[in-house]
Write a protein that holds these residues in place. Structure first.
Motif, PDB file in Angstrom:
ATOM      1  N   GLU A  68      -7.148  -5.216  -6.847  1.00  0.00           N
ATOM      2  CA  GLU A  68      -7.196  -3.773  -6.184  1.00  0.00           C
ATOM      3  C   GLU A  68      -8.569  -2.876  -6.765  1.00  0.00           C
ATOM      4  N   LEU A  84      -4.268   3.397  -9.480  1.00  0.00           N
ATOM      5  CA  LEU A  84      -5.614   3.141  -9.330  1.00  0.00           C
ATOM      6  C   LEU A  84      -6.531   4.086  -9.969  1.00  0.00           C
ATOM      7  N   GLU A 116       0.820  -1.176  -0.122  1.00  0.00           N
ATOM      8  CA  GLU A 116       0.015   0.025   0.077  1.00  0.00           C
ATOM      9  C   GLU A 116       0.817   1.337   0.035  1.00  0.00           C
ATOM     10  N   SER A 153      -4.135  -5.817 -10.054  1.00  0.00           N
ATOM     11  CA  SER A 153      -3.844  -6.876  -8.971  1.00  0.00           C
ATOM     12  C   SER A 153      -2.449  -6.550  -8.276  1.00  0.00           C
ATOM     13  N   SER A 154      -2.002  -6.839  -7.117  1.00  0.00           N
ATOM     14  CA  SER A 154      -1.103  -6.564  -6.450  1.00  0.00           C
ATOM     15  C   SER A 154      -0.341  -7.615  -5.958  1.00  0.00           C
ATOM     16  N   ARG A 205      -3.528  -9.700  -4.121  1.00  0.00           N
ATOM     17  CA  ARG A 205      -5.011  -9.341  -4.169  1.00  0.00           C
ATOM     18  C   ARG A 205      -5.619  -8.355  -5.197  1.00  0.00           C
ATOM     19  N   LYS A 248     -11.671  -1.235  -5.117  1.00  0.00           N
ATOM     20  CA  LYS A 248     -11.510   0.157  -4.513  1.00  0.00           C
ATOM     21  C   LYS A 248     -12.014   1.360  -5.410  1.00  0.00           C
ATOM     22  N   LEU A 266       0.434   3.128  -5.626  1.00  0.00           N
ATOM     23  CA  LEU A 266      -0.727   2.300  -5.848  1.00  0.00           C
ATOM     24  C   LEU A 266      -1.685   3.325  -6.047  1.00  0.00           C
ATOM     25  N   THR A 267      -2.101   4.014  -5.238  1.00  0.00           N
ATOM     26  CA  THR A 267      -3.171   4.869  -5.362  1.00  0.00           C
ATOM     27  C   THR A 267      -3.351   5.685  -6.404  1.00  0.00           C
TER      28      THR A 267
END
Length: 531
Positions: free
Chosen positions: A287, A266, A258, A275-276, A285, A290, A262-263
């Motif tokens: 992503e 996204l 995190e 996916s990460s 997982r 979100k 990554l934000t």
């Protein structure tokens, strides 16, 4: 006379200085490998840099002294450690480097990879461990089809492991449509700063179209885009796409935990499945779940920005290329749409700083892509990005779900739109109010649209006369300016102490106490009065 008070105020100042503070930085044993010492030494000596500034984030400061000592022993350059950054630690702090007249900056740790505007910079990300075999195995469980178009992305601290991962997936698992562009840490080392113009665009692009040579090093600007559209430059992590492919055709596999990186990915690539894989926990997982919630929050902020009349433009970087261009662009378009703007330069943001300005309806943060997306739910006023502010005033075709965080890309699109259609002259006057989705009421736009004196009509002059009001008993006339400061002052119940000079004669000046709080000196008495 003894002064009553808690005994804490009489503590020795040295005790406060020596008081230990909690540290979140951990020393590394393999400094040579993590910080690429030999590579730094080779660049410093080969280019004969005399003053070198080392920039560390807080989590790596524990190793700063050891790294500086190694570089001092192996080179003849003066080494300086920039212990605190002016803005985000991911951005190159050229302001602090100027204080020591540094001619070279080595940036350690995570970076937003934004194009810098001045000094040559070398990025040393720090090579954090990755289990490549485990990552490849988890990858195959997510993508069983070997011909699925997949783009590999990563946090910069894991960039060293991406080539081995790509090779493993292609050779051992026979994946055929993998795409990854290596992150280069020396792209800002050789190139000269690029002068971006809001009328002609990028200087190197203009030179290329004119047939002139402007190749003063590697060009890697976040506002570039190839003419054929087969490139992705929406973030500082860009890639060359094959002919006929779009970003929406690819799934994204991100290596890292995190983070703001990554934000940012996204938000920008919200139409892709993401996916990460976290190298620390070794978990994968999805992503993408979100994204919708994040976009809904940002859409709400766009509606708040649409209702705002007074906008505060906060400068969140002084190093990223073209930050002055986006600043001037925002002032121009907001003024044109009848909004009052104020510019703030306050370093790192916090709730207390922004709460000092009650007149501001919303803030626009001009920062690097990763620092511009902040959660402002604790702030007194919302904080949006330049892209969101321009969407709020009707530019770029309104909200479509497309999202841009790199303001160099925002500038490029502004130039393209200005070239496609000629800008209307004068202010944009929205006589019809818009319906606010936040308040559920109609809201009038452009309340601060100004009329030039040379074109003022008789009605405009009559409106100005209505602003004259009686202020106090002597019938002094005061012009109440039509501005946010006056409006905020008039809305307050308490406006400060009332001054009545005619009722109170000035009193004689007397000498008061002097000194510090733990020991005052009263008048001519030299004995300090302790608390």
């Amino acid at each position: 006379m003894a002064l009553a008070g808690p005994s804490n105020f009489s503590e020795d100042a040295q005790a406060v200085i020596d008081r230990p503070q909690p540290a979140h930085s951990v020393k590394h044993d393999n400094i040579e490998q993590v910080y690429e010492i030999q590579r730094c030494v080779d660049i410093i000596t080969s280019r004969d840099f005399r003053k070198v500034a080392l920039q560390f984030p807080d989590e790596l400061l524990a190793d700063s002294a050891a790294v500086a000592e190694l570089l001092t022993q192996r080179t003849s350059a003066q080494i300086f450690v920039l212990a605190d950054t002016s803005y985000g630690s991911c951005c190159v702090d050229q302001v602090a480097a100027r204080h020591v007249s540094a001619d070279f900056i080595i940036h350690f740790g995570r970076s937003c990879l934004s194009s810098v505007s001045e000094s040559p910079v070398l990025y040393v990300f720090g090579q954090q461990p990755v289990d490549v075999d485990d990552c490849a195995t988890k990858f195959t469980t997510l993508y069983p089809e070997k011909d699925t178009p997949i783009m590999l992305m990563c946090d910069v601290v894991y960039a060293h492991a991406m080539d081995p991962l790509l090779s493993t997936l292609k050779n051992q698992y026979n994946y055929t449509q993998l795409l990854h562009k290596p992150i280069k840490s020396d792209e800002n080392l050789d190139r000269a700063p690029c002068a971006f113009s809001t009328t002609t665009g990028c200087a190197c692009q203009s030179a290329a179209s004119a047939g002139t040579d402007n190749t003063s090093g590697t060009q890697n600007h976040d506002h570039h885009e190839a003419a054929n559209g087969n490139h992705s430059y929406a973030t500082s992590r860009h890639a060359d796409l094959p002919e006929g492919k779009r970003m929406e055709d690819y799934s994204l596999f991100y290596v890292g935990g995190e983070s703001l990186t990554l934000t940012n990915i996204l938000m920008v690539y919200n139409k892709c499945e993401v996916s990460s894989y976290d190298p620390v926990t070794k978990e994968v997982r999805a992503e993408s779940s979100k994204v919708n919630r994040m976009l809904m929050k940002r859409y709400y902020l766009v509606q708040k920005a649409r209702d705002a009349d007074v906008v505060g433009i906060v400068v969140g970087t002084l190093a990223v290329s073209s930050y002055m261009d986006i600043l001037n662009r925002l002032k121009k378009v907001l003024r044109k749409h009848g909004k009052r703007t104020y510019t703030f330069a306050m370093g790192k943001l916090n709730v207390a700083k922004l709460a000092n300005f009650a007149e501001i309806d919303i803030y626009v943060l001009v920062a690097c892509p990763e620092n511009s997306l902040i959660d402002s739910k604790e702030f007194y006023r919302p904080v949006v990005t330049p892209w969101e502010m321009e969407l709020a005033i009707g530019l770029h075709g309104g909200w479509t779900g497309e999202y841009v965080t790199a303001f160099g890309e925002v500038l490029r699109r502004d130039v393209q739109e200005d070239n496609d259609k000629e800008e209307e002259s004068g202010d944009v006057s929205d006589e019809e109010p818009h319906f606010s989705l936040v308040t559920g009421r109609y809201k009038k736009d452009g309340i601060y649209t100004s009329t030039p004196r040379s074109t003022a009509t008789q009605d405009d002059l009559s409106d100005d006369l209505k602003k004259l009001t009686i202020r106090n008993a002597p019938s002094d006339l005061a012009l109440v300016l039509e501005g946010p400061g006056a409006a905020q002052l008039n809305s307050r119940q308490w406006r400060g102490l009332e001054t009545k000079y005619e009722d109170h004669a000035p009193s004689a000046i007397q000498e008061g106490r002097s000194g510090i709080a733990s020991g005052y000196v009263v008048g001519e008495n030299t004995d300090q009065e302790k608390r």
